[in-house]
Design an enzyme around this catalytic site. Structure first.
Site, PDB file in Angstrom:
ATOM      1  N   ASP A   2       0.816  -1.212   0.000  1.00 22.15           N
ATOM      2  CA  ASP A   2       0.000   0.000   0.000  1.00 22.15           C
ATOM      3  C   ASP A   2       0.851   1.265   0.000  1.00 22.15           C
ATOM      4  O   ASP A   2       1.923   1.293   0.600  1.00 22.15           O
ATOM      5  CB  ASP A   2      -0.869   0.020   1.262  1.00 22.15           C
ATOM      6  CG  ASP A   2      -2.319   0.139   0.903  1.00 22.15           C
ATOM      7  OD1 ASP A   2      -2.626   0.920  -0.002  1.00 22.15           O
ATOM      8  OD2 ASP A   2      -3.122  -0.575   1.508  1.00 22.15           O
TER       9      ASP A   2
HETATM   10  C1  LIG Z   1       3.468  -7.338  -9.836  1.00 22.31           C
HETATM   11  C2  LIG Z   1       2.814  -6.009  -9.971  1.00 22.31           C
HETATM   12  C3  LIG Z   1       1.588  -5.876 -10.751  1.00 22.31           C
HETATM   13  C4  LIG Z   1       3.348  -4.945  -9.395  1.00 22.31           C
HETATM   14  C5  LIG Z   1       2.828  -3.640  -9.713  1.00 22.31           C
HETATM   15  C6  LIG Z   1       3.094  -2.591  -8.751  1.00 22.31           C
HETATM   16  C7  LIG Z   1       2.308  -2.728  -7.554  1.00 22.31           C
HETATM   17  C8  LIG Z   1       3.100  -2.697  -6.345  1.00 22.31           C
HETATM   18  C9  LIG Z   1       0.975  -2.855  -7.636  1.00 22.31           C
HETATM   19  C10 LIG Z   1       0.083  -2.913  -6.507  1.00 22.31           C
HETATM   20  C11 LIG Z   1      -1.155  -2.172  -6.864  1.00 22.31           C
HETATM   21  C12 LIG Z   1      -1.821  -1.601  -5.704  1.00 22.31           C
HETATM   22  C13 LIG Z   1      -3.273  -1.738  -5.728  1.00 22.31           C
HETATM   23  C14 LIG Z   1      -1.110  -0.970  -4.721  1.00 22.31           C
HETATM   24  C15 LIG Z   1      -1.697  -0.322  -3.543  1.00 22.31           C
HETATM   25  O1  LIG Z   1      -1.308   1.034  -3.499  1.00 22.31           O
HETATM   26  P1  LIG Z   1      -2.409   2.115  -3.769  1.00 22.31           P
HETATM   27  O2  LIG Z   1      -2.508   2.299  -5.239  1.00 22.31           O
HETATM   28  O3  LIG Z   1      -3.668   1.685  -3.097  1.00 22.31           O
HETATM   29  O4  LIG Z   1      -1.818   3.409  -3.145  1.00 22.31           O
HETATM   30  P2  LIG Z   1      -2.468   4.284  -1.978  1.00 22.31           P
HETATM   31  O5  LIG Z   1      -2.572   3.392  -0.773  1.00 22.31           O
HETATM   32  O6  LIG Z   1      -1.464   5.371  -1.799  1.00 22.31           O
HETATM   33  O7  LIG Z   1      -3.778   4.780  -2.485  1.00 22.31           O
END
Ligand SMILES: CC(C)=CCC/C(C)=C/CC/C(C)=C/COP(=O)(O)OP(=O)(O)O
Length: 244
Positions: A2
């Protein structure tokens, strides 16, 4: 993992740059774990709920998933790393699904270090999928032995064991059966909830919540969590042995 978007916002970057940095952080963490002798690492890359995000963001994460697959395919040519993709892969597009299956097939024989990437995954979906699969198996078993299954009581009037779904059936049929229950679950971005990730598998795990956003996770965060785990090692090992 996250905090990708918050990281991007803090650094005055566009949202996609936060996910790029998140993907780099994941690849780096996989390498740290390999070097440190951690045997299993499981990452929550994309939940079924994440399909609700805007289409451009979903596409961005899918593109990153493809890039991660390409990088991992290169790494496994030189290192014996088993790569699993766990979740409902039917929800991926055909190209990604084929790539995921190819990578899993190519690394299936390795066991020294296991990387599991959860995509199109939610623990509740995994439980439902596993119960359905277990029911299918039992129905198959009963038609295979030619039993009419008119009633599922045995001669003593008790429930016939052969048709009962047990804990071992459910655990065996889960997507997550590809890797053991985790010793430690780390969530970044200062969130203190599981968000449908491994709630079945973490009843005896150490839960570590880090205020760091995912793209900034480093080897020292990992070391600190491992040391916390080691302080309670007796508890975790006792619980683990009880489950065997
Ligand atoms: C293997 C692969 C696909 C890796 C891609 C990169 C990656 C780490 C993806 C995770 C996507 C995700 C929903 C992250 C959560 O952060 P958030 O977007 O919810 O950020 P926030 O908590 O700041 O809103």
């Amino acid at each position: 993992m996250d905090g990708n978007r918050r990281y991007a916002k803090r650094k005055l970057l566009e949202e996609g740059a936060g996910h790029n940095a998140g993907a780099m952080a994941l690849l780096n963490l996989i390498i740290y774990c390999y070097e440190l002798g951690v045997k299993y690492i499981t990452a929550y890359a994309f939940s079924i709920d994440n399909f609700q995000r805007k289409p451009s963001e979903v596409q961005k994460i899918m593109d990153l998933l493809k890039e991660c697959m390409i990088v991992l395919a290169k790494i496994v040519k030189h290192h014996p790393i088993k790569v699993n993709f766990a979740g409902n892969l039917e929800l991926l597009n055909a190209e990604l699904r084929d790539e995921a299956r190819k990578l899993m097939g190519a690394t299936a024989e390795y066991s020294k270090f296991v990387v599991t990437i959860c995509v199109c995954y939610c623990c509740t979906d995994d439980i439902v999928h596993s119960v359905e699969e277990s029911c299918r198996e039992k129905r198959y078993y009963h038609s295979y032995i030619g039993d009419s299954h008119d009633d599922d009581k045995d001669h003593d009037g008790k429930d016939d064991e052969r048709y009962m779904i047990k804990l071992v059936d459910i655990e065996k049929n889960m997507y997550m059966a590809v890797t053991p229950d985790p010793d430690v679950l780390i969530r970044t971005g200062d969130k203190h909830r599981l968000s449908n990730f491994l709630q079945w598998q973490t009843c005896h795990s150490l839960l570590a919540s880090l205020s760091t956003d995912w793209p900034e996770i480093g080897v020292w965060h990992l070391v600190k969590v491992v040391l916390d785990f080691q302080q309670n090692y007796d508890y975790f090992i006792r619980k683990r042995l009880q489950r065997l």
